[in-house]
Design a protein around this motif. Sequence first.
Motif, PDB file in Angstrom:
ATOM      1  N   ARG A 263       0.838  -1.203   0.000  1.00 41.83           N
ATOM      2  CA  ARG A 263       0.000   0.000   0.000  1.00 41.83           C
ATOM      3  C   ARG A 263       0.874   1.255   0.000  1.00 41.83           C
ATOM      4  O   ARG A 263       0.602   2.231  -0.692  1.00 41.83           O
ATOM      5  N   ILE A 264       1.934   1.207   0.783  1.00 40.64           N
ATOM      6  CA  ILE A 264       2.849   2.355   0.866  1.00 40.64           C
ATOM      7  C   ILE A 264       3.547   2.541  -0.481  1.00 40.64           C
ATOM      8  O   ILE A 264       3.723   3.660  -0.965  1.00 40.64           O
ATOM      9  N   CYS A 265       3.918   1.412  -1.103  1.00 40.64           N
ATOM     10  CA  CYS A 265       4.600   1.477  -2.398  1.00 40.64           C
ATOM     11  C   CYS A 265       3.701   2.087  -3.485  1.00 40.64           C
ATOM     12  O   CYS A 265       4.191   2.767  -4.390  1.00 40.64           O
ATOM     13  N   GLN A 266       2.403   1.823  -3.406  1.00 41.48           N
ATOM     14  CA  GLN A 266       1.487   2.401  -4.401  1.00 41.48           C
ATOM     15  C   GLN A 266       1.609   3.917  -4.412  1.00 41.48           C
ATOM     16  O   GLN A 266       1.654   4.554  -5.458  1.00 41.48           O
ATOM     17  N   LYS A 267       1.654   4.482  -3.233  1.00 41.00           N
ATOM     18  CA  LYS A 267       1.771   5.936  -3.114  1.00 41.00           C
ATOM     19  C   LYS A 267       3.156   6.383  -3.592  1.00 41.00           C
ATOM     20  O   LYS A 267       3.283   7.398  -4.288  1.00 41.00           O
ATOM     21  N   ALA A 268       4.167   5.599  -3.254  1.00 33.01           N
ATOM     22  CA  ALA A 268       5.534   5.949  -3.663  1.00 33.01           C
ATOM     23  C   ALA A 268       5.668   5.924  -5.191  1.00 33.01           C
ATOM     24  O   ALA A 268       6.396   6.734  -5.775  1.00 33.01           O
ATOM     25  N   ILE A 269       4.964   5.005  -5.837  1.00 36.19           N
ATOM     26  CA  ILE A 269       4.983   4.920  -7.298  1.00 36.19           C
ATOM     27  C   ILE A 269       4.419   6.214  -7.898  1.00 36.19           C
ATOM     28  O   ILE A 269       4.993   6.800  -8.816  1.00 36.19           O
ATOM     29  N   GLN A 270       3.315   6.650  -7.302  1.00 36.26           N
ATOM     30  CA  GLN A 270       2.670   7.877  -7.763  1.00 36.26           C
ATOM     31  C   GLN A 270       3.628   9.058  -7.622  1.00 36.26           C
ATOM     32  O   GLN A 270       3.829   9.829  -8.565  1.00 36.26           O
ATOM     33  N   LEU A 271       4.267   9.150  -6.471  1.00 37.39           N
ATOM     34  CA  LEU A 271       5.219  10.238  -6.233  1.00 37.39           C
ATOM     35  C   LEU A 271       6.385  10.149  -7.217  1.00 37.39           C
ATOM     36  O   LEU A 271       6.830  11.154  -7.779  1.00 37.39           O
ATOM     37  N   GLY A 272       6.880   8.957  -7.448  1.00 35.24           N
ATOM     38  CA  GLY A 272       8.008   8.749  -8.356  1.00 35.24           C
ATOM     39  C   GLY A 272       7.650   9.146  -9.778  1.00 35.24           C
ATOM     40  O   GLY A 272       8.434   9.806 -10.466  1.00 35.24           O
ATOM     41  N   ARG A 273       6.474   8.719 -10.195  1.00 26.85           N
ATOM     42  CA  ARG A 273       6.054   9.018 -11.570  1.00 26.85           C
ATOM     43  C   ARG A 273       5.848  10.515 -11.773  1.00 26.85           C
ATOM     44  O   ARG A 273       6.083  11.033 -12.873  1.00 26.85           O
ATOM     45  N   GLU A 274       5.458  11.213 -10.726  1.00 28.08           N
ATOM     46  CA  GLU A 274       5.339  12.679 -10.827  1.00 28.08           C
ATOM     47  C   GLU A 274       6.701  13.297 -11.104  1.00 28.08           C
ATOM     48  O   GLU A 274       6.815  14.343 -11.726  1.00 28.08           O
ATOM     49  N   GLU A 275       7.756  12.602 -10.654  1.00 30.63           N
ATOM     50  CA  GLU A 275       9.124  13.093 -10.909  1.00 30.63           C
ATOM     51  C   GLU A 275       9.721  12.468 -12.164  1.00 30.63           C
ATOM     52  O   GLU A 275      10.888  12.655 -12.463  1.00 30.63           O
ATOM     53  N   GLY A 276       8.931  11.650 -12.849  1.00 34.09           N
ATOM     54  CA  GLY A 276       9.419  11.036 -14.083  1.00 34.09           C
ATOM     55  C   GLY A 276      10.130   9.710 -13.898  1.00 34.09           C
ATOM     56  O   GLY A 276      10.725   9.176 -14.836  1.00 34.09           O
ATOM     57  N   ILE A 277      10.097   9.160 -12.675  1.00 34.78           N
ATOM     58  CA  ILE A 277      10.715   7.846 -12.465  1.00 34.78           C
ATOM     59  C   ILE A 277       9.645   6.787 -12.671  1.00 34.78           C
ATOM     60  O   ILE A 277       8.634   6.772 -11.968  1.00 34.78           O
ATOM     61  N   LYS A 278       9.850   5.924 -13.660  1.00 36.96           N
ATOM     62  CA  LYS A 278       8.829   4.929 -13.981  1.00 36.96           C
ATOM     63  C   LYS A 278       8.995   3.702 -13.095  1.00 36.96           C
ATOM     64  O   LYS A 278       9.873   2.875 -13.315  1.00 36.96           O
ATOM     65  N   ILE A 279       8.137   3.638 -12.090  1.00 39.40           N
ATOM     66  CA  ILE A 279       8.210   2.530 -11.136  1.00 39.40           C
ATOM     67  C   ILE A 279       6.942   1.687 -11.247  1.00 39.40           C
ATOM     68  O   ILE A 279       5.855   2.223 -11.496  1.00 39.40           O
ATOM     69  N   GLY A 280       7.107   0.396 -11.093  1.00 42.04           N
ATOM     70  CA  GLY A 280       5.958  -0.517 -11.035  1.00 42.04           C
ATOM     71  C   GLY A 280       6.003  -1.311  -9.736  1.00 42.04           C
ATOM     72  O   GLY A 280       6.937  -1.183  -8.941  1.00 42.04           O
ATOM     73  N   LEU A 281       4.985  -2.130  -9.548  1.00 38.16           N
ATOM     74  CA  LEU A 281       4.917  -2.932  -8.317  1.00 38.16           C
ATOM     75  C   LEU A 281       4.512  -4.363  -8.621  1.00 38.16           C
ATOM     76  O   LEU A 281       3.580  -4.602  -9.402  1.00 38.16           O
TER      77      LEU A 281
END
Lengths: 356, 76, 260
Positions: A263-281
């Motif tokens: 659940r925490i990672c879901q939010k971190a993915i969103q934050l990362g993608r806002e910075e242009g880091i393409k993260i998945g889970l």
Amino acid sequence: MKELRLMKGNEAVAEGAIRAGADGYFGYPITPQSEVMEYLMAQQPEKRTGMVVLQAESEVAAINMVYGAASTGKRVMTSSSSPGISLMQEGISYLAGAELPCLLLNVARGGPGLGTIQPSQADYFQSVKGGGHGDYQLIVLAPSSVQEMFDFAFLGFDLAFKYRNPVLMLSDGLIGQMMEKVELCEQLPRVTHFDRSWTLTGKPDGQERNIVTSLDLDASRQEIHNQHLQEKYRQCKENEVRFELLNTDDAEYLFVAYGSSARICQKAIQLGREEGIKIGLLRPITLWPFPAKPLSELAPRMKGILSVEQSAGQMVEDVRLSAGCGVHIEHYGRMGGMIPTPEQVLENLKKLLITK
Amino acid sequence: MAKMKGAIVVDIEKCKGCEVCRVACPNDVIAIAQEVNHKGYHYAYQEHQENCVGCANCAVVCPDGVITVYKVKLSD
Amino acid sequence: MDIKDIIKPENLVYQKTPLMTDKTLSYCPGCGHGTAHRIVMEVIEEMGIQSETIGVAPVGCSVLAYDFMNVDMVGASHGRAPAVATGIKRCWPEKFVYTYQGDGDLAAIGTAETIHAANRGENITIIFINNGIYGMTGGQMAPTTLEGMKTSTSPYGRDLKSMGNPLKMTELLAQLPGTCYVSRQSVHSPRNVRRAKKAIRAAFESQKANKGLSLVEIVSNCNSGWKMEPVASNEWMVEHMFPFYPLGDLKVDGKLVNNQ
Ligand SMILES: Cc1ncc(C[n+]2csc(CCOP(=O)(O)OP(=O)(O)O)c2C)c(N)n1
Ligand code: SF4
Ligand code: SF4
Ligand code: SF4
Ligand SMILES: [Mg+2]
């Protein structure tokens, strides 16, 4: 019409158990899971469905009540938190050895020792690598929402009976205590047919009696029994792997996380993608069997993988085994009941996988 | 008066020669054999069969349950 | 009269119950476990409840009790038989459930499970074999070991100061309101076997009447652990065990028997 309710995770699993047609619950209070038995007692399932709820004198007694009750072929369960689950390990090994189905729930807290009552994921090794003595496996489900606490009561009993094996729900204090909206499904009837090939119902006249045991003093027969268990586990590995993918299509980095960490990672993915880091889970739903194949398929496409757990790094060992070499894999986690923030998770992904 | 006449059958291959039956018999019917069975135990046998009254004491205390008892009523 | 004329089916007066299997018992020669097994099975046969009975075997010399007792059975972990029986009974309240436990099992590692099952008034029957020693593991001291008694872990005799006192679990359990019928018996002589069987019958009848937990302790020998011949071990038991563990009913119909 949908039946929606706002519930705590611990209440949802209890309601799920009643509706899944459970016949019995045996438990002992420990934070942060005491609401499971409290909810059950308040619901008076003895009146609702005929389900028995009994407060045992210890976790040792509780797991052995489960063992006895499971030998009758009924749907029975217990719940506890880390120290209590440790105390149950001998009984769990007996259940696995005697091939008895049951549902176990660990709403994990920080350790070692009496540790803390705050959430933790440091019981991963205990859950998936044995825990008790002997070569056995539990089927381990990791709910990451209150909805899944409810749903996995059904899934847990189904898998337990399909494989005649204990199923463990490895939750944590966060999922157990938080409140979310849950969609409830209808009450299932309690089972009334008992498979005489293994259940204890009293020896019917003219038929052979049944013996439930994990003992065989003849080593060669005990080995055959072990081989049978291993074959069962192999089939389980083949058929029961469950996982969820999020944003992996274009991902360059991958989180592997279960339960509250997912659940925490879901939010971190969103934050990362806002910075242009393409993260998945990749979220393992079954911790055992571990989603090794999907991970091995995703891994070569990734610049790096971060295993996020509220522990010193336990699941990361399975991540490394599954992903193979050639991929940069790191672990990030907090311990002792501390919950990482999405910002900390993202920061550590950058620190451990990108800037390094 | 009716007199009881009894007989016992010892499953000698299952007997472990513990002598508990011998001590329990009120009429000294049972003795332990010099010979051994296949398991190596000196087994119990009825040395004084004629004294047996079929009271079943021996069978009741035999830990291994290897004694069967028969009895008839003789009228004199 | 010829013996052949006596040995006829119509003259049969005693035979091993078919509720005992034909397997050779794993017990040492002369060990009371075998007799205790048989009378439990005779009671179940006489009550006609074989098809409604589920037994719980312990860890101890009687770990393989399910090989010999011809009813549905489950093997419990060491000491936990009363908890296992509780789980079964709560699932099948209408069936007969009994445990068969040694003194190490019931009075040491399983003390909590035993006391709490009794205190809840679980409607089960416990057959408790007290031989004052850990038979299975090679004759170590048990909580029930008498003062001064030599065992492999009390080679100079049990010293009460450092090793504690022999524990009278049966007296303790009789005090609890959850127990209905509590008795102490032995199986070393024909008369005692018959009495013990009556007590076991009373225990199962009490379960049938839903009156709470019933327990029959059987003070028994462990000739191997005591390092004696079987007959001598029974004599030693009469002389030394019975004064400390007196035979007789301790509680009948929920009421303590006074003359204990
Ligand atoms: C958890 C656990 N601890 C220890 C043992 C080893 N063990 C097996 S039997 C036994 C003692 C049995 O003594 P008792 O209950 O008096 O039975 P007896 O053999 O005398 O009939 C012990 C300590 C075990 N099997 N499991
Ligand atoms: S009591 Fe039974 S086992 Fe022992 S000697 Fe007699 S017949 Fe044999
Ligand atoms: S039946 Fe009675 S008299 Fe006959 S051998 Fe047995 S104990 Fe002795
Ligand atoms: S060791 Fe003792 S209790 Fe165990 S079978 Fe032998 S005599 Fe009986
Ligand atoms: Mg003992």
